[in-house]
Design a protein around this motif. Sequence first.
Motif, PDB file in Angstrom:
ATOM      1  N   UNK A  13       0.873  -1.170   0.000  1.00  0.00           N
ATOM      2  CA  UNK A  13       0.000   0.000   0.000  1.00  0.00           C
ATOM      3  C   UNK A  13       0.909   1.218   0.000  1.00  0.00           C
ATOM      4  N   UNK A  14       1.051   1.830  -1.166  1.00  0.00           N
ATOM      5  CA  UNK A  14       1.882   3.028  -1.306  1.00  0.00           C
ATOM      6  C   UNK A  14       0.959   4.231  -1.475  1.00  0.00           C
ATOM      7  N   UNK A  68      -1.411  -3.504  -4.139  1.00  0.00           N
ATOM      8  CA  UNK A  68      -1.181  -4.753  -4.858  1.00  0.00           C
ATOM      9  C   UNK A  68      -0.924  -5.895  -3.895  1.00  0.00           C
ATOM     10  N   UNK A  69      -0.790  -7.089  -4.458  1.00  0.00           N
ATOM     11  CA  UNK A  69      -0.644  -8.296  -3.665  1.00  0.00           C
ATOM     12  C   UNK A  69      -1.983  -9.004  -3.520  1.00  0.00           C
ATOM     13  N   UNK A  70      -2.023  -9.967  -2.626  1.00  0.00           N
ATOM     14  CA  UNK A  70      -3.251 -10.733  -2.390  1.00  0.00           C
ATOM     15  C   UNK A  70      -3.591 -10.743  -0.911  1.00  0.00           C
ATOM     16  N   UNK A  71      -4.877 -10.577  -0.618  1.00  0.00           N
ATOM     17  CA  UNK A  71      -5.405 -10.790   0.730  1.00  0.00           C
ATOM     18  C   UNK A  71      -6.517 -11.817   0.584  1.00  0.00           C
ATOM     19  N   UNK A  72      -6.280 -13.024   1.065  1.00  0.00           N
ATOM     20  CA  UNK A  72      -7.255 -14.105   0.875  1.00  0.00           C
ATOM     21  C   UNK A  72      -7.994 -14.399   2.171  1.00  0.00           C
ATOM     22  N   UNK A  73      -9.321 -14.400   2.062  1.00  0.00           N
ATOM     23  CA  UNK A  73     -10.202 -14.790   3.161  1.00  0.00           C
ATOM     24  C   UNK A  73     -11.013 -15.988   2.692  1.00  0.00           C
ATOM     25  N   UNK A  79      -8.916  -8.186  -2.101  1.00  0.00           N
ATOM     26  CA  UNK A  79      -8.581  -6.989  -2.877  1.00  0.00           C
ATOM     27  C   UNK A  79      -9.194  -7.015  -4.281  1.00  0.00           C
ATOM     28  N   UNK A  80      -9.558  -8.206  -4.760  1.00  0.00           N
ATOM     29  CA  UNK A  80     -10.146  -8.327  -6.103  1.00  0.00           C
ATOM     30  C   UNK A  80     -11.676  -8.416  -6.075  1.00  0.00           C
ATOM     31  N   UNK A  81     -12.279  -8.416  -4.894  1.00  0.00           N
ATOM     32  CA  UNK A  81     -13.733  -8.574  -4.781  1.00  0.00           C
ATOM     33  C   UNK A  81     -14.478  -7.347  -5.302  1.00  0.00           C
ATOM     34  N   UNK A  82     -15.674  -7.578  -5.814  1.00  0.00           N
ATOM     35  CA  UNK A  82     -16.556  -6.476  -6.171  1.00  0.00           C
ATOM     36  C   UNK A  82     -17.062  -5.807  -4.889  1.00  0.00           C
TER      37      UNK A  82
END
Length: 274
Positions: A13-14, A68-73, A79-82
Amino acid sequence: MDTPLLSARDVKVHLRVHGRVVKAVDGVDLDVQAGQCVGLVGESGSGKSTLGRAMARLLPNVAIAELSGEVRFCGEDVLAMTADRIRALRRHRGLSMVFQDPLSYLNPTLRIDRQIAEALRHLPSAQAVRKRSAELLRQVGLDDPARILRLYPHELSGGMRQRVLIAMALAPDPQILIADEPTTALDATVQYQVIQTLRRLNQERNLAMLIITHDLGMVAELCDRVYVMHGGKIVEAADVFALFDAPQNAYTASLLAAARRLHQTKALGEPSSR
């Protein structure tokens, strides 16, 4: 080990601040298992709150240069969820977040019953909402819930407001609770009560937690595993006993030494600079 309930992989997170890029979070990996209590510690400005907010998709309205990157739950990339999917995740059996300043997150013009009811709109009747609201307040250690539900936020003490926020976060029956400095600005007695509330919720509900804090005493009381953050990066990750007994990183060792000095100062009854 089982697949983590919540995991971060190479999260960045920049932020754009006054014309320059600040690397608030810079390539972080972190895991929380189901039912586990994980501490994320570091001094102010280390990036820990930004990481917590990114993992919950609750970043403030700031200029972002890179996310960027991934946060998986549960295997899904947060981060890619609608927007609709992330809202659904927060409303039922997903993740909830508790912030450090209850007065900033409680509506001063609404009684507590109205505010908890907002998180219980899925229930079939007003009677069911009232019953569940009272249950939630009892779960976080607040006696006489019928009276508290009729009050406004300013009529509650700081510790009571914090526990109301925790109750609201529990309303969607989350699998994980992210708590950002949940005892900041509370006196020592109330801090202890909030910590005991969180410990009991973790044990009784098997509720996974990510505790974001600078308070190593809180980490020692609550957490199974600890991540130490400095300058936007994780500099050490270890079992809580191993980290306190034999820190491997110089920054971690300095944090522990400072915490011990503060404890000794308080034990002697001397004024501290904290």
